[in-house]
Design a protein around this motif. Structure first.
Motif, PDB file in Angstrom:
ATOM      1  N   LEU A 122      38.492  -0.211  19.095  1.00  0.00           N
ATOM      2  CA  LEU A 122      39.135   0.101  17.816  1.00  0.00           C
ATOM      3  C   LEU A 122      38.074   0.473  16.780  1.00  0.00           C
ATOM      4  O   LEU A 122      37.193  -0.324  16.489  1.00  0.00           O
ATOM      5  N   LYS A 123      38.176   1.663  16.239  1.00  0.00           N
ATOM      6  CA  LYS A 123      37.310   2.070  15.131  1.00  0.00           C
ATOM      7  C   LYS A 123      38.103   2.039  13.832  1.00  0.00           C
ATOM      8  O   LYS A 123      37.536   1.929  12.760  1.00  0.00           O
ATOM      9  N   ALA A 124      39.421   2.158  13.947  1.00  0.00           N
ATOM     10  CA  ALA A 124      40.331   2.098  12.804  1.00  0.00           C
ATOM     11  C   ALA A 124      41.689   1.656  13.331  1.00  0.00           C
ATOM     12  O   ALA A 124      41.965   1.768  14.523  1.00  0.00           O
ATOM     13  N   LEU A 125      42.508   1.146  12.446  1.00  0.00           N
ATOM     14  CA  LEU A 125      43.836   0.685  12.843  1.00  0.00           C
ATOM     15  C   LEU A 125      44.875   1.364  11.963  1.00  0.00           C
ATOM     16  O   LEU A 125      45.256   0.861  10.917  1.00  0.00           O
ATOM     17  N   THR A 126      45.297   2.547  12.406  1.00  0.00           N
ATOM     18  CA  THR A 126      46.329   3.299  11.701  1.00  0.00           C
ATOM     19  C   THR A 126      47.698   2.844  12.210  1.00  0.00           C
ATOM     20  O   THR A 126      47.788   1.994  13.110  1.00  0.00           O
ATOM     21  N   ASP A 127      48.738   3.436  11.682  1.00  0.00           N
ATOM     22  CA  ASP A 127      50.094   3.099  12.136  1.00  0.00           C
ATOM     23  C   ASP A 127      50.263   3.390  13.627  1.00  0.00           C
ATOM     24  O   ASP A 127      50.982   2.670  14.322  1.00  0.00           O
ATOM     25  N   ALA A 128      49.603   4.428  14.130  1.00  0.00           N
ATOM     26  CA  ALA A 128      49.719   4.777  15.553  1.00  0.00           C
ATOM     27  C   ALA A 128      49.142   3.669  16.426  1.00  0.00           C
ATOM     28  O   ALA A 128      49.768   3.262  17.418  1.00  0.00           O
ATOM     29  N   ALA A 131      51.333   0.536  16.305  1.00  0.00           N
ATOM     30  CA  ALA A 131      52.518   0.649  17.164  1.00  0.00           C
ATOM     31  C   ALA A 131      52.156   0.362  18.619  1.00  0.00           C
ATOM     32  O   ALA A 131      52.905  -0.333  19.325  1.00  0.00           O
ATOM     33  N   LYS A 132      51.017   0.864  19.068  1.00  0.00           N
ATOM     34  CA  LYS A 132      50.578   0.598  20.442  1.00  0.00           C
ATOM     35  C   LYS A 132      50.288  -0.884  20.645  1.00  0.00           C
ATOM     36  O   LYS A 132      50.674  -1.464  21.666  1.00  0.00           O
ATOM     37  N   ILE A 133      49.617  -1.505  19.688  1.00  0.00           N
ATOM     38  CA  ILE A 133      49.314  -2.945  19.785  1.00  0.00           C
ATOM     39  C   ILE A 133      50.603  -3.745  19.804  1.00  0.00           C
ATOM     40  O   ILE A 133      50.747  -4.682  20.591  1.00  0.00           O
ATOM     41  N   THR A 134      51.548  -3.366  18.968  1.00  0.00           N
ATOM     42  CA  THR A 134      52.844  -4.059  18.930  1.00  0.00           C
ATOM     43  C   THR A 134      53.503  -4.025  20.308  1.00  0.00           C
ATOM     44  O   THR A 134      53.957  -5.064  20.812  1.00  0.00           O
ATOM     45  N   GLU A 135      53.548  -2.872  20.923  1.00  0.00           N
ATOM     46  CA  GLU A 135      54.173  -2.744  22.241  1.00  0.00           C
ATOM     47  C   GLU A 135      53.401  -3.522  23.309  1.00  0.00           C
ATOM     48  O   GLU A 135      54.003  -4.157  24.172  1.00  0.00           O
TER      49      GLU A 135
END
Length: 142
Positions: A122-128, A131-135
């Protein structure tokens, strides 16, 4: 072939952190608030952008998997299921890496055939990415 000189200073520090955590776990294994307080203290010590990513991951996990126990693991934020660490966040600064890591241990139900990823840079945590982490977390805890 160069002979290993033993553990690095960072690895020794991580092992000392883990020993301290194990003692704390023995005293308060079921104390969710103490675990969360320790985790939040570790996040507060982080530099940006890792602090922001760790904070957002904590919010995601609390929302989608509230049954996971917040704690620290080798000085990193982690979340346990049935006493075993299911997932964790490792800062880039911890070992001088160029990216942070969000990873899963073998208790996570992410199996997909004979091979599947268990750690993510992870270099940044955008909404995309959120969403992947959530899933992934939803899959991991089922």
């Amino acid at each position: 072939m160069k002979k290993a000189d033993g553990f690095t200073a960072e690895e020794k520090a991580a092992m000392k952190e883990r020993a301290k955590e194990m003692k704390a776990e023995a005293r308060a294994n079921q104390d969710r608030q103490a675990g969360e307080n320790d985790l939040l203290a570790k996040i507060a010590e982080m530099e940006e952008p890792d602090r922001g990513m760790a904070t957002r991951i904590h919010e995601i996990i609390k929302a989608v998997a509230p049954e996971l126990m917040p704690k620290t693991w080798y000085g990193m934020p982690a979340y346990a299921k049935d006493g075993k660490v299911l997932c964790f966040f490792q800062t880039a600064q911890k070992f001088g890496a160029r990216y942070a890591t969000f990873g899963f241990n073998d208790v996570a139900n992410l199996d997909d055939g004979n091979m599947w990823p268990t750690s993510f840079a992870l270099k940044a945590l955008t909404d995309a990415e959120a969403a992947k982490i959530t899933e992934l977390v939803k899959r991991a805890v089922r």
